[in-house]
Design an enzyme around this catalytic site. Structure first.
Site, short mmCIF file in Angstrom:
data_model
loop_
_atom_site.label_atom_id
_atom_site.label_comp_id
_atom_site.label_asym_id
_atom_site.label_seq_id
_atom_site.Cartn_x
_atom_site.Cartn_y
_atom_site.Cartn_z
N ARG A 112 15.59 21.34 -42.98
CA ARG A 112 16.18 22.60 -42.77
C ARG A 112 17.01 23.13 -43.83
NH1 ARG A 112 12.52 21.12 -40.47
NH2 ARG A 112 12.14 21.12 -38.13
N SER A 142 13.89 26.65 -31.90
CA SER A 142 14.98 25.66 -31.79
C SER A 142 16.24 26.54 -32.47
CB SER A 142 14.59 24.50 -32.59
OG SER A 142 13.34 23.88 -32.25
N GLU A 197 20.40 26.10 -36.09
CA GLU A 197 19.60 26.43 -36.96
C GLU A 197 19.40 27.83 -37.08
OE1 GLU A 197 14.64 25.35 -37.24
OE2 GLU A 197 15.96 23.98 -36.51
#
Length: 335
Positions: free
Chosen positions: A163, A235, A331
């Site tokens: 990420r 998420s 995130e």
């Protein structure tokens, strides 16, 4: 061609469905559009708002939001083994996956049904079910705001990680992604070793490209809420990556804890499992809660503000830290 909006309501432009406004929003198609926009000089505050699927607004945005709308998918080179494809930033990511599957091209199928646009994919290095965007991305085309010129970065210079990318760090606020170049394969290369994928694929008759895509879509729809029905950004938390010794100690205490190998001998833990073990799956406080089927997802049941969501997220992080001694990072991008 530029289209400009003033004092625009962002509720339908962010998947959390948070009611905030932007002073200006500019839709662009080409690098010439960006050159024209920035010609008078840099605005005091600006950022890119792509699909609005990984962002949480906590206040009205007093600057300029730039949104890519070019949506062409252009095959560049086919050498019988692989195909190079140029994808403009405004293409919906799942439309790209469907495009590849329809042409029997392998490489994106495990990333089916991820919301957002292609231009945002390298920023977050989106991933799911054991695959990441970096596996397919070969080059990223960017407009350099400072010089007004185009920059082409090959994947090796994009700083891709879990990420992570250079676009979240040293190039943040300096470039705008206009297109990506990806490489897909004619050769079948099924990747089924994550979660319930193999079982779902076998139930559909085996590891064909279309069966894998349908299996992934089915799993995601069963676990994840539709943002059109229940506001969310997918998420909300990253899966934490820890030292092997930390994972070993936790595994002794929790033998059923999911864990996966990560680079440099580290171990990736499942943040959703950690949150669930804290008894928070389905937990709700007012208009915000943890989704009842996927603990990684925070949802807006209606009327929540960005500050409401952040306050709730902090409580989730604190609970995981207290029980496991593990920090889970967000995130989602917070503005």
């Amino acid at each position: 061609m530029i289209r400009e909006f003033h004092h625009i309501d962002l509720r339908d432009r962010n998947s959390f469905g948070v009611r905030q406004r932007a002073a200006r929003l500019v839709e662009f198609e080409t690098s010439d559009d960006l050159r024209e926009f920035f010609a008078p000089g840099l605005p005091e505050r600006w950022t890119v708002l792509s699909g609005g699927n990984n962002i949480l607004f906590t206040e009205d945005y007093d600057g300029v939001l730039l949104t890519p709308v070019a949506r062409r998918i252009i095959p560049l080179e086919d050498n019988a083994k692989t195909v190079r494809v140029r994808v403009e930033a405004g293409v919906e990511w799942d439309d790209l996956v469907a495009w590849a599957v329809d042409r029997d091209l392998w490489g994106l199928e495990n990333l089916s049904l991820i919301p957002g646009k292609a231009g945002a994919a390298p920023v977050q290095n989106i991933g799911a079910y054991g695959c990441e965007a970096k596996d397919a991305i070969r080059r990223v085309e960017c407009f350099c705001v400072e010089s007004g010129t185009m920059l082409s970065l090959d994947a090796a210079h994009c700083g891709f990680g879990y990420r992570e990318s250079i676009f979240k760090h040293s190039l943040k606020g300096r470039v705008i992604i206009t297109a990506i170049e990806i490489e897909l394969s004619h050769t079948p290369c099924p990747r089924l070793g994550y979660g319930d994928v193999e079982r779902e694929v076998e139930a559909r008759g085996g590891a064909t490209l279309r069966n894998i895509r349908e299996a992934i879509c089915s799993i995601r729809r069963a676990k994840l809420p539709d943002p059109a029905v229940l506001g969310n950004a997918g998420s909300f938390f990253k899966n934490p990556v820890v030292e092997a010794s930390v994972a070993d100690a936790l595994t002794v205490q929790y033998p059923d804890m999911p864990h996966y190998p990560a680079p440099d001998g580290h171990v990736k833990l499942a943040a959703g499992w950690l949150i669930d073990r804290c008894g928070l799956k389905g937990h709700r406080e007012g208009a915000v809660g943890v989704h009842e089927r996927q603990a990684l997802v925070l949802v807006n049941y209606g009327g929540a503000t960005g500050h409401d969501v952040i306050a709730f997220a902090r409580k989730v992080q604190a609970a995981v830290r207290e029980k496991f001694g593990i920090d889970i990072d967000t995130e989602v991008n917070i503005l």
